[in-house]
Write a protein that holds these residues in place. Structure first.
Motif, PDB file in Angstrom:
ATOM      1  N   THR A  11      75.145  33.887  55.395  1.00 16.63           N
ATOM      2  CA  THR A  11      75.346  32.498  54.981  1.00 16.63           C
ATOM      3  C   THR A  11      74.410  31.554  55.737  1.00 16.63           C
ATOM      4  O   THR A  11      73.895  30.584  55.167  1.00 16.63           O
ATOM      5  CB  THR A  11      76.806  32.081  55.205  1.00 16.63           C
ATOM      6  OG1 THR A  11      77.213  32.445  56.531  1.00 16.63           O
ATOM      7  CG2 THR A  11      77.725  32.762  54.197  1.00 16.63           C
ATOM      8  N   ASP A  12      74.168  31.831  57.022  1.00 19.47           N
ATOM      9  CA  ASP A  12      73.238  31.002  57.786  1.00 19.47           C
ATOM     10  C   ASP A  12      71.809  31.184  57.278  1.00 19.47           C
ATOM     11  O   ASP A  12      71.034  30.216  57.211  1.00 19.47           O
ATOM     12  CB  ASP A  12      73.310  31.351  59.277  1.00 19.47           C
ATOM     13  CG  ASP A  12      74.624  30.920  59.911  1.00 19.47           C
ATOM     14  OD1 ASP A  12      75.288  30.025  59.350  1.00 19.47           O
ATOM     15  OD2 ASP A  12      74.993  31.487  60.962  1.00 19.47           O
ATOM     16  N   LEU A  13      71.437  32.410  56.941  1.00 16.71           N
ATOM     17  CA  LEU A  13      70.108  32.660  56.376  1.00 16.71           C
ATOM     18  C   LEU A  13      69.912  31.868  55.090  1.00 16.71           C
ATOM     19  O   LEU A  13      68.857  31.273  54.866  1.00 16.71           O
ATOM     20  CB  LEU A  13      69.925  34.152  56.123  1.00 16.71           C
ATOM     21  CG  LEU A  13      68.627  34.559  55.412  1.00 16.71           C
ATOM     22  CD1 LEU A  13      67.405  34.203  56.249  1.00 16.71           C
ATOM     23  CD2 LEU A  13      68.635  36.053  55.078  1.00 16.71           C
ATOM     24  N   VAL A  14      70.947  31.845  54.260  1.00 24.14           N
ATOM     25  CA  VAL A  14      70.854  31.099  53.002  1.00 24.14           C
ATOM     26  C   VAL A  14      70.713  29.608  53.281  1.00 24.14           C
ATOM     27  O   VAL A  14      69.816  28.938  52.745  1.00 24.14           O
ATOM     28  CB  VAL A  14      72.092  31.380  52.119  1.00 24.14           C
ATOM     29  CG1 VAL A  14      72.105  30.455  50.903  1.00 24.14           C
ATOM     30  CG2 VAL A  14      72.096  32.832  51.666  1.00 24.14           C
ATOM     31  N   LEU A  15      71.580  29.065  54.115  1.00 21.13           N
ATOM     32  CA  LEU A  15      71.567  27.619  54.355  1.00 21.13           C
ATOM     33  C   LEU A  15      70.286  27.159  55.041  1.00 21.13           C
ATOM     34  O   LEU A  15      69.738  26.091  54.712  1.00 21.13           O
ATOM     35  CB  LEU A  15      72.783  27.231  55.206  1.00 21.13           C
ATOM     36  CG  LEU A  15      74.150  27.402  54.530  1.00 21.13           C
ATOM     37  CD1 LEU A  15      75.275  27.203  55.544  1.00 21.13           C
ATOM     38  CD2 LEU A  15      74.314  26.443  53.363  1.00 21.13           C
ATOM     39  N   ARG A  16      69.785  27.945  55.974  1.00 18.68           N
ATOM     40  CA  ARG A  16      68.630  27.521  56.764  1.00 18.68           C
ATOM     41  C   ARG A  16      67.299  27.856  56.125  1.00 18.68           C
ATOM     42  O   ARG A  16      66.300  27.154  56.355  1.00 18.68           O
ATOM     43  CB  ARG A  16      68.703  28.160  58.158  1.00 18.68           C
ATOM     44  CG  ARG A  16      69.805  27.600  59.030  1.00 18.68           C
ATOM     45  CD  ARG A  16      70.156  28.515  60.207  1.00 18.68           C
ATOM     46  NE  ARG A  16      68.985  28.936  60.980  1.00 18.68           N
ATOM     47  CZ  ARG A  16      69.031  29.837  61.970  1.00 18.68           C
ATOM     48  NH1 ARG A  16      70.198  30.394  62.296  1.00 18.68           N
ATOM     49  NH2 ARG A  16      67.938  30.166  62.616  1.00 18.68           N
ATOM     50  N   HIS A  17      67.253  28.908  55.305  1.00 18.01           N
ATOM     51  CA  HIS A  17      65.948  29.397  54.843  1.00 18.01           C
ATOM     52  C   HIS A  17      65.871  29.646  53.332  1.00 18.01           C
ATOM     53  O   HIS A  17      64.922  29.177  52.681  1.00 18.01           O
ATOM     54  CB  HIS A  17      65.617  30.683  55.600  1.00 18.01           C
ATOM     55  CG  HIS A  17      64.284  31.277  55.260  1.00 18.01           C
ATOM     56  ND1 HIS A  17      63.099  30.587  55.410  1.00 18.01           N
ATOM     57  CD2 HIS A  17      63.949  32.502  54.755  1.00 18.01           C
ATOM     58  CE1 HIS A  17      62.082  31.365  55.026  1.00 18.01           C
ATOM     59  NE2 HIS A  17      62.580  32.517  54.620  1.00 18.01           N
ATOM     60  N   LEU A  18      66.841  30.358  52.780  1.00 11.28           N
ATOM     61  CA  LEU A  18      66.700  30.783  51.389  1.00 11.28           C
ATOM     62  C   LEU A  18      67.014  29.685  50.375  1.00 11.28           C
ATOM     63  O   LEU A  18      66.400  29.649  49.298  1.00 11.28           O
ATOM     64  CB  LEU A  18      67.577  32.015  51.121  1.00 11.28           C
ATOM     65  CG  LEU A  18      67.211  33.269  51.923  1.00 11.28           C
ATOM     66  CD1 LEU A  18      68.093  34.439  51.512  1.00 11.28           C
ATOM     67  CD2 LEU A  18      65.731  33.630  51.769  1.00 11.28           C
ATOM     68  N   LEU A  19      67.949  28.797  50.684  1.00  8.41           N
ATOM     69  CA  LEU A  19      68.226  27.704  49.740  1.00  8.41           C
ATOM     70  C   LEU A  19      67.010  26.800  49.536  1.00  8.41           C
ATOM     71  O   LEU A  19      66.698  26.444  48.387  1.00  8.41           O
ATOM     72  CB  LEU A  19      69.427  26.881  50.200  1.00  8.41           C
ATOM     73  CG  LEU A  19      70.782  27.247  49.570  1.00  8.41           C
ATOM     74  CD1 LEU A  19      71.867  26.328  50.122  1.00  8.41           C
ATOM     75  CD2 LEU A  19      70.748  27.185  48.058  1.00  8.41           C
ATOM     76  N   PRO A  20      66.283  26.413  50.592  1.00  5.64           N
ATOM     77  CA  PRO A  20      65.055  25.650  50.358  1.00  5.64           C
ATOM     78  C   PRO A  20      64.046  26.417  49.500  1.00  5.64           C
ATOM     79  O   PRO A  20      63.366  25.820  48.658  1.00  5.64           O
ATOM     80  CB  PRO A  20      64.517  25.393  51.766  1.00  5.64           C
ATOM     81  CG  PRO A  20      65.736  25.419  52.638  1.00  5.64           C
ATOM     82  CD  PRO A  20      66.625  26.470  52.033  1.00  5.64           C
TER      83      PRO A  20
END
Length: 493
Positions: A404-413
Motif C-alpha cells: 500500500t505504501d508503494l502504491v501511494l508513494r510511487h505507483l499511483l503517480p
C-alpha cells in the motif's frame, strides 16, 4: 479453450502429428514477427469476468445451462463449473470517457443477466471464490455439461496418474484429495486484455509481471475455500494445485507447472510461445487442416490453431494471446491475476490502475525489470496472494515496504501519468484512481471485508457455515449497490 472439442481418445499418431503442427505454427509466428504482418492499431482493452451463481440461501446454484438459456446473450458463456458463467465485454480504446462507458455497460449487462437468472431461482455474484462452496460442490458431477471440460478433466488426471492433492495453509489449513479438476471451477477472475503491437508486447508483459504482486495485494477477494480461511487470494494456490499434471516425482525433477508465473523476463512474445512448445506436452492434441505457411504466402492471416490450443492449456498469470479478428492478426496480454468483484466500480478501478502503471513502466528508459530479479517479482506475487492488503513487497530503489505504501508513494503517480498518456478524461482518471487510493489508506479490500464480516457473524453465535452464508448474502446485497468495497461496513460495526 473457448472452442468446442469433441470427446475422443487420442492416439500416439495424434500426438506426433500435433507436435509437428505446433512447431510449424511456431515457425509461422516467427515469420509473421520478422515480416511485421500485424496491423498498426491503437492500444485496445477488453474485459472478461467470471461469475458465480447462488440460490436464495447464498449456496452454489448448479444450473448454468438454465441461466444461460434465460440470458440468451452470446456475450455470456459457460465456465468449468455448473455454478459459474462468464461474460465478455467487447474491446475498446481507453481514451476519453471510455472507462465510464465500460462501467455502465458492464453494470447494465450484469443487472439484466441477474434478472434473467432470477427466473431459474439463481443470482449472480462477483467474487474470487464463492465462500459457501463446499467440497461436495466441487466434484466431477459439478463440471459443466460440455465435452471440452470432461475431456480436459480426463487428460489432466491421465497425465498426473493419481488424485489431485489440495494443500493450502493460511490462518487455517486445508488438506484434501480430489479425483477431478472440478475444484478449479471455484476460481473466478476478472481478466484484463491489452491489445498491443509486437514491439510493445515484451515491455507490457514484463511490466504486468512486475506489478502482479501489488495487484493481488490491493484486489484480494478470495479468503475462504471449503469453509476455511486460507490465503487472502486463495484462488492463486487453488488454481495451480487443481490443474497440476505433475506427480510428486516430476515436481522434484523441476518439471514446470501448467499454472505458471514464469521464470524470466522476455524480449519478445515469441519467447513465451517457444517456452510453451518446449516445456509442455499437449493435453488436447487436436489438429487443424490449415497450412499456415501457405496462408501467409497468399497474404492471409493463419489461425495457428494448434499453437493457440496449447497456449490455452498453459495457464500463465499474464498470458500471451494470438488471435485473428476480421482477417487481421493481433497480439494481446491477458492479465489473469485479479479475482472477480467485489463491485463493477472496483473492477474498473483495478483495470485502470493496471493500464496506467504498466503503460509507464513499459515505456520507461530504464525499465523496472532491468533492476528487479525475476525471482523477486515472483516472491512479490506470492506475498500479495497470501497476505493481501497487509503484504510487503520489494521494489527497486525502495527496498522492502508495504504494498500500500508503494502504491501511494510511487505507483499511483505513475498510474496518473499512464492514464494521461492514454488520454483518459482527467475527471474519470481521478475518480477511479481515487478508489485505489482509498483502498490503500483504509486498508480494506474484498478479502478484509469478508473476514471481518464472518468474524462478526461468529461473534453473534453463528457457526462457520452459517456465518459464511450470511456474509455471502450481505456481500451480494452490497455488490449491487456498486459502492466500492472500501466503503462497506461490517454488520453490527
Amino acid at each position: 479453450m473457448g472452442k468446442p472439442v469433441e470427446q475422443r481418445v487420442f492416439t500416439r499418431e495424434d500426438r506426433r502429428r500435433y507436435r509437428d503442427k505446433v512447431r510449424g505454427n511456431l515457425d509461422a509466428l516467427a515469420r509473421m514477427l520478422a515480416e511485421d504482418r500485424f496491423a498498426d492499431e491503437s492500444p485496445m482493452t477488453g474485459l472478461e469476468v467470471e461469475l458465480n451463481l447462488v440460490d436464495a440461501d447464498g449456496r452454489p446454484a448448479m444450473r448454468n445451462g438454465e441461466v444461460l438459456a434465460q440470458i440468451a446473450d452470446p456475450s455470456f458463456q459457460t465456465e468449468l463449473g455448473r455454478f459459474t458463467i462468464e461474460v465478455n465485454v467487447p474491446p475498446r480504446r481507453l481514451d476519453g470517457r471510455s472507462a465510464a462507458d465500460l462501467e455502465a455497460q458492464l453494470r447494465e449487462v450484469l443487472n439484466r443477466a441477474d434478472e434473467r437468472a432470477g427466473v431459474t431461482g439463481a443470482r449472480i455474484v462477483t467474487v474470487g471464490v464463492l465462500p459457501t462452496l463446499g467440497e461436495r460442490d466441487a466434484s466431477r458431477a459439478s463440471l459443466s455439461d460440455d465435452s471440452r471440460y470432461a475431456l480436459l478433466d480426463e487428460q489432466i488426471l491421465l497425465s498426473r496418474g493419481e488424485d489431485i492433492e489440495l494443500a493450502i495453509t493460511g490462518p487455517e489449513q486445508l488438506s484434501a484429495l480430489a479425483d477431478s479438476i472440478a475444484p478449479e471451477a471455484a476460481c473466478t477472475s476478472a481478466q484484463v486484455h491489452v491489445q498491443v503491437r509486437p514491439e510493445a508486447f515484451a515491455g507490457t508483459w514484463n511490466a504486468a509481471q512486475a506489478v502482479s504482486g501489488v495487484q493481488l495485494a490491493l484486489g484480494a477477494n478470495s479468503p475462504y475455500l471449503f469453509g476455511r480461511q486460507l490465503w487472502a487470494e486463495t484462488r492463486i494456490a487453488l488454481f495451480q494445485q487443481a490443474t497440476d499434471t505433475r506427480s510428486e516425482e516430476l515436481k522434484a525433477q523441476g518439471v514446470r507447472p501448467r499454472v505458471w508465473f514464469g521464470e524470466r523476463w522476455i524480449t519478445s512474445i515469441f519467447d513465451l510461445f517457444e517456452e510453451n512448445v518446449r516445456y509442455f506436452p499437449a493435453l488436447l492434441p487436436v489438429c487443424d487442416d490449415e497450412d499456415p505457411q501457405a496462408v501467409l504466402n497468399e497474404g492471409g492471416a493463419p489461425q495457428l490453431a494448434e499453437l493457440s490450443l496449447l497456449n490455452g492449456t498453459v495457464y500463465r498469470w499474464n498470458r500471451p494471446v494470438y488471435a485473428v479478428a476480421d482477417g487481421e492478426p493481433h497480439l494481446r496480454v491477458e492479465n489473469r491475476v485479479l479475482p472477480a468483484g467485489p463491485t463493477v466500480a472496483d473492477m474498473v478501478a483495478n483495470a485502470l490502475f493496471f493500464h496506467g502503471v504498466t503503460r509507464v513502466l513499459a515505456e520507461a528508459e530504464r525499465p523496472v525489470w532491468s533492476r528487479m530479479p525475476f525471482a523477486v517479482a515472483e516472491d512479490n506475487f506470492l506475498r500479495g496472494a497470501r497476505e493481501g492488503i497487509e503484504a510487503s513487497v520489494t521494489w527497486p530503489g525502495m527496498g522492502r515496504l508495504k504494498a500500500t505504501d508503494l502504491v501511494l508513494r510511487h505507483l499511483l503517480p505513475l498510474a496518473h501519468d499512464g492514464l494521461d498518456r492514454f488520454c483518459v478524461d482527467p475527471t474519470l482518471r481521478d475518480h477511479y484512481l481515487g478508489i485505489i487510493e482509498a483502498r490503500c489508506t483504509s486498508r480494506r479490500n474484498g478479502a478484509v471485508w469478508q473476514v471481518e464480516e464472518v468474524r462478526a457473524g461468529e461473534a453473534r453465535g453463528l457457526d462457520r457455515a452459517e456465518a459464511l452464508r450470511a456474509m455471502t448474502l450481505r456481500y451480494a446485497e452490497l455488490m449491487h449497490s456498486n459502492e466500492p468495497v472500501h466503503t462497506w461496513e461490517v454488520s453490527g460495526g
